[in-house]
Design a protein around this motif. Structure first.
Motif, PDB file in Angstrom:
ATOM      1  N   PHE A 134       0.851  -1.203   0.000  1.00  0.00           N
ATOM      2  CA  PHE A 134       0.000   0.000   0.000  1.00  0.00           C
ATOM      3  C   PHE A 134       0.884   1.249   0.000  1.00  0.00           C
ATOM      4  O   PHE A 134       1.035   1.906   1.027  1.00  0.00           O
ATOM      5  CB  PHE A 134      -0.911   0.000   1.228  1.00  0.00           C
ATOM      6  CG  PHE A 134      -1.765  -1.225   1.326  1.00  0.00           C
ATOM      7  CD1 PHE A 134      -2.879  -1.373   0.510  1.00  0.00           C
ATOM      8  CD2 PHE A 134      -1.453  -2.240   2.209  1.00  0.00           C
ATOM      9  CE1 PHE A 134      -3.663  -2.505   0.586  1.00  0.00           C
ATOM     10  CE2 PHE A 134      -2.234  -3.381   2.297  1.00  0.00           C
ATOM     11  CZ  PHE A 134      -3.338  -3.515   1.481  1.00  0.00           C
ATOM     12  N   LYS A 137      -4.824   3.816   3.157  1.00  0.00           N
ATOM     13  CA  LYS A 137      -3.675   3.541   2.302  1.00  0.00           C
ATOM     14  C   LYS A 137      -4.177   2.683   1.156  1.00  0.00           C
ATOM     15  O   LYS A 137      -5.135   1.943   1.311  1.00  0.00           O
ATOM     16  CB  LYS A 137      -2.600   2.795   3.074  1.00  0.00           C
ATOM     17  CG  LYS A 137      -2.043   3.572   4.235  1.00  0.00           C
ATOM     18  CD  LYS A 137      -1.068   2.725   5.006  1.00  0.00           C
ATOM     19  CE  LYS A 137      -0.684   3.403   6.303  1.00  0.00           C
ATOM     20  NZ  LYS A 137       0.122   2.525   7.138  1.00  0.00           N
ATOM     21  N   SER A 138      -3.499   2.787   0.005  1.00  0.00           N
ATOM     22  CA  SER A 138      -3.981   2.095  -1.178  1.00  0.00           C
ATOM     23  C   SER A 138      -2.833   1.660  -2.079  1.00  0.00           C
ATOM     24  O   SER A 138      -1.736   2.190  -1.995  1.00  0.00           O
ATOM     25  CB  SER A 138      -4.909   3.041  -1.944  1.00  0.00           C
ATOM     26  OG  SER A 138      -5.358   2.462  -3.134  1.00  0.00           O
ATOM     27  N   ARG A 139      -3.125   0.684  -2.941  1.00  0.00           N
ATOM     28  CA  ARG A 139      -2.154   0.264  -3.950  1.00  0.00           C
ATOM     29  C   ARG A 139      -2.101   1.252  -5.101  1.00  0.00           C
ATOM     30  O   ARG A 139      -1.143   1.301  -5.832  1.00  0.00           O
ATOM     31  CB  ARG A 139      -2.535  -1.100  -4.515  1.00  0.00           C
ATOM     32  CG  ARG A 139      -2.371  -2.198  -3.546  1.00  0.00           C
ATOM     33  CD  ARG A 139      -2.798  -3.507  -4.159  1.00  0.00           C
ATOM     34  NE  ARG A 139      -2.780  -4.506  -3.123  1.00  0.00           N
ATOM     35  CZ  ARG A 139      -2.243  -5.691  -3.263  1.00  0.00           C
ATOM     36  NH1 ARG A 139      -1.751  -6.055  -4.415  1.00  0.00           N
ATOM     37  NH2 ARG A 139      -2.234  -6.530  -2.268  1.00  0.00           N
ATOM     38  N   LYS A 159      -8.933   5.632  -6.418  1.00  0.00           N
ATOM     39  CA  LYS A 159      -9.752   4.810  -5.524  1.00  0.00           C
ATOM     40  C   LYS A 159     -11.063   5.525  -5.180  1.00  0.00           C
ATOM     41  O   LYS A 159     -12.130   4.920  -5.237  1.00  0.00           O
ATOM     42  CB  LYS A 159      -8.984   4.485  -4.254  1.00  0.00           C
ATOM     43  CG  LYS A 159      -9.702   3.571  -3.331  1.00  0.00           C
ATOM     44  CD  LYS A 159      -8.793   2.508  -2.821  1.00  0.00           C
ATOM     45  CE  LYS A 159      -9.487   1.611  -1.845  1.00  0.00           C
ATOM     46  NZ  LYS A 159      -9.900   0.370  -2.415  1.00  0.00           N
ATOM     47  N   PRO A 185      -4.895   7.548  -4.303  1.00  0.00           N
ATOM     48  CA  PRO A 185      -6.168   7.729  -3.611  1.00  0.00           C
ATOM     49  C   PRO A 185      -7.241   8.375  -4.497  1.00  0.00           C
ATOM     50  O   PRO A 185      -8.414   8.048  -4.392  1.00  0.00           O
ATOM     51  CB  PRO A 185      -5.816   8.645  -2.437  1.00  0.00           C
ATOM     52  CG  PRO A 185      -4.395   8.324  -2.152  1.00  0.00           C
ATOM     53  CD  PRO A 185      -3.776   8.076  -3.505  1.00  0.00           C
TER      54      PRO A 185
END
Length: 61
Positions: free
Chosen positions: A26, A36-38, A44, A41
């Motif tokens: 992440f 948190k993101s892959r 997403k 943001p």
């Protein structure tokens, strides 16, 4: 073929809430939304809500 959303630069890098994490899984985070993101943001939020991020604030120079 990539869509326009995927080729457009992420506004997150210009936002004061965006940060890079040390986590390989992440790497991107948003302090305003607390996740948190892959992926960026911005992407997403757009995929989940169908709307642009409403918490964007430009970084102080």
């Amino acid at each position: 073929m990539k869509t326009n959303q995927q080729t457009k630069p992420s506004p997150c890098f210009k936002c004061k809430h965006h940060y890079l994490t040390w986590e390989k899984a992440f790497p991107y985070g948003c302090r305003a939304m607390g996740f948190k993101s892959r992926q960026s943001p911005w992407l997403k939020v757009k995929r989940e809500t169908g709307r642009e991020c409403l918490l964007f604030e430009p970084k102080n120079k």
